[in-house]
Design an enzyme around this catalytic site. Sequence first.
Site, PDB file in Angstrom:
ATOM      1  N   GLU A  98      45.544  13.832 -65.417  1.00  0.00           N
ATOM      2  CA  GLU A  98      44.931  14.998 -64.805  1.00  0.00           C
ATOM      3  C   GLU A  98      44.614  16.050 -65.853  1.00  0.00           C
ATOM      4  O   GLU A  98      45.204  16.067 -66.952  1.00  0.00           O
ATOM      5  CB  GLU A  98      45.838  15.571 -63.725  1.00  0.00           C
ATOM      6  CG  GLU A  98      47.184  15.967 -64.235  1.00  0.00           C
ATOM      7  CD  GLU A  98      48.175  16.203 -63.109  1.00  0.00           C
ATOM      8  OE1 GLU A  98      47.999  15.649 -62.022  1.00  0.00           O
ATOM      9  OE2 GLU A  98      49.117  16.956 -63.352  1.00  0.00           O
ATOM     10  N   CYS A 111      43.084  22.719 -69.525  1.00  0.00           N
ATOM     11  CA  CYS A 111      44.434  22.209 -69.790  1.00  0.00           C
ATOM     12  C   CYS A 111      44.323  20.688 -69.795  1.00  0.00           C
ATOM     13  O   CYS A 111      44.043  20.083 -68.762  1.00  0.00           O
ATOM     14  CB  CYS A 111      45.367  22.713 -68.690  1.00  0.00           C
ATOM     15  SG  CYS A 111      47.019  22.028 -68.813  1.00  0.00           S
ATOM     16  N   CYS A 118      54.859  10.257 -69.979  1.00  0.00           N
ATOM     17  CA  CYS A 118      55.502  10.831 -71.167  1.00  0.00           C
ATOM     18  C   CYS A 118      56.847  10.161 -71.356  1.00  0.00           C
ATOM     19  O   CYS A 118      57.572   9.909 -70.391  1.00  0.00           O
ATOM     20  CB  CYS A 118      55.676  12.343 -70.977  1.00  0.00           C
ATOM     21  SG  CYS A 118      56.418  13.146 -72.420  1.00  0.00           S
ATOM     22  N   CYS A 122      61.795  15.032 -69.721  1.00  0.00           N
ATOM     23  CA  CYS A 122      62.521  16.282 -69.438  1.00  0.00           C
ATOM     24  C   CYS A 122      62.933  16.262 -67.962  1.00  0.00           C
ATOM     25  O   CYS A 122      62.156  15.838 -67.105  1.00  0.00           O
ATOM     26  CB  CYS A 122      61.641  17.494 -69.728  1.00  0.00           C
ATOM     27  SG  CYS A 122      61.158  17.552 -71.452  1.00  0.00           S
ATOM     28  N   CYS A 125      60.526  17.819 -65.177  1.00  0.00           N
ATOM     29  CA  CYS A 125      59.074  17.637 -65.292  1.00  0.00           C
ATOM     30  C   CYS A 125      58.593  16.399 -64.531  1.00  0.00           C
ATOM     31  O   CYS A 125      59.181  15.321 -64.642  1.00  0.00           O
ATOM     32  CB  CYS A 125      58.710  17.528 -66.767  1.00  0.00           C
ATOM     33  SG  CYS A 125      56.985  17.100 -67.047  1.00  0.00           S
ATOM     34  N   CYS A 339      51.919  20.200 -64.226  1.00  0.00           N
ATOM     35  CA  CYS A 339      52.099  19.018 -65.060  1.00  0.00           C
ATOM     36  C   CYS A 339      52.479  17.718 -64.331  1.00  0.00           C
ATOM     37  O   CYS A 339      53.616  17.522 -63.930  1.00  0.00           O
ATOM     38  CB  CYS A 339      53.222  19.402 -66.040  1.00  0.00           C
ATOM     39  SG  CYS A 339      53.413  18.405 -67.461  1.00  0.00           S
TER      40      CYS A 339
END
Length: 353
Positions: A98, A111, A118, A122, A125, A339
């Site tokens: 996205e 952005c 990822c 984290c 997230c 995110c």
Amino acid sequence: MPVSLYTMKRHVLDMTVAQLTGAMADLGTRPFRARQVAQWIWQKHVTAFADMTDLPAGLRTRLEEKLAILSARLAARTDASDGAIKLLLEFLDGQRVECVGIAAPQRLTACVSCQVGCAIGCSFCATGLDGLKRNLTAAEIVEQVFWLQSAAGRRVTNVVFMGMGEPLANYDATVSAVRAMIDPARLGLSARHVTVSTVGLPKQIRRLAGEDIPITLAISLHAPNDALRRRLIPLAVRHSLTDVISAAKAFYQARHREVTLEYVLLAGVNDSPTCADELAGVAGQLRCNVNVIRYNPVAALEFLPPDEKACQVFVERLRQRGANAHLRASRGLDASAACGQLRQSVQHEQTTR
Ligand code: SAH
Ligand code: SF4
């Protein structure tokens, strides 16, 4: 210059004008034609060879067969009440990322994502929930700027690498995309208007400091001490806060650009007065701005944001202790949040339908 495995077309958005000229020469085309194509793409922001009306029709068809400008399709679009636009792009291998366009009167900030998922994971997230699927190529990163421009009907002025993924874990593609963005012959953005946000990989921050790209560096701190940071960012076990701050200092010394420290406020986790005091101490060690961001809740996770007043109190306390701190509005987040969350919600819809 990656070749798409799926179409065998060479992507042009990560080529310099000289590389484009070479790629077109390989197809038997003269250099002035490459200059025309570069103008269409980089000055007029046209993304189909068919629309390059001053090229002979035969050449347009040949270019279409051999080269790719955009490689994704638009899988979903969400518009927030404040004008922010969130796009979900699907690449030819079915992988999705996205990107978000945030409009202000004088600015359109893109952005962008740099990875599908990822690996850092984290704990707060959405992006990290499914791990890393793959890196994006530089062209796939730059392409997001073109999609957002076309969705917003205006030029992008600023780029932040704050979408999905860790830019410095996809170092070469990130740097190559940044070069395309700040090259005056290509997107031509001011380097200071390009921000790379990293979870804080000291070695790569130092390497970035050595590149001739005076971008803005943002470091996701989220905790003022190692014990808390390691609870939020698993990778922090390998890098102490001292290492991260010393790499940030090296970046400042090399590039003379103030570093931004990002601090996502999580209720009852990192929002205590003691945390504010410790954070002010860390910030005092280098030339930096502290961006405090109110957490945007993720459905599958238990973290919550503090209320608006508590966020202001936290920022005020930082300021009283000498930090240059700001509370950042979570713009565009009513659409489908931060995110990784648009991808999550679309996948959820698809698997529950
Ligand atoms: N991997 C990089 C860049 C992408 S994330 C990094 O971590 O810096 C960009 C920023 O959004 C980071 O500061 C990240 O911690 C923050 N973020 C992630 N999820 C969030 C959420 N749900 N609400 C608010 N900020 C979030
Ligand atoms: Fe990755 Fe950044 Fe999300 Fe952490 S905050 S999981 S580094 S995208």
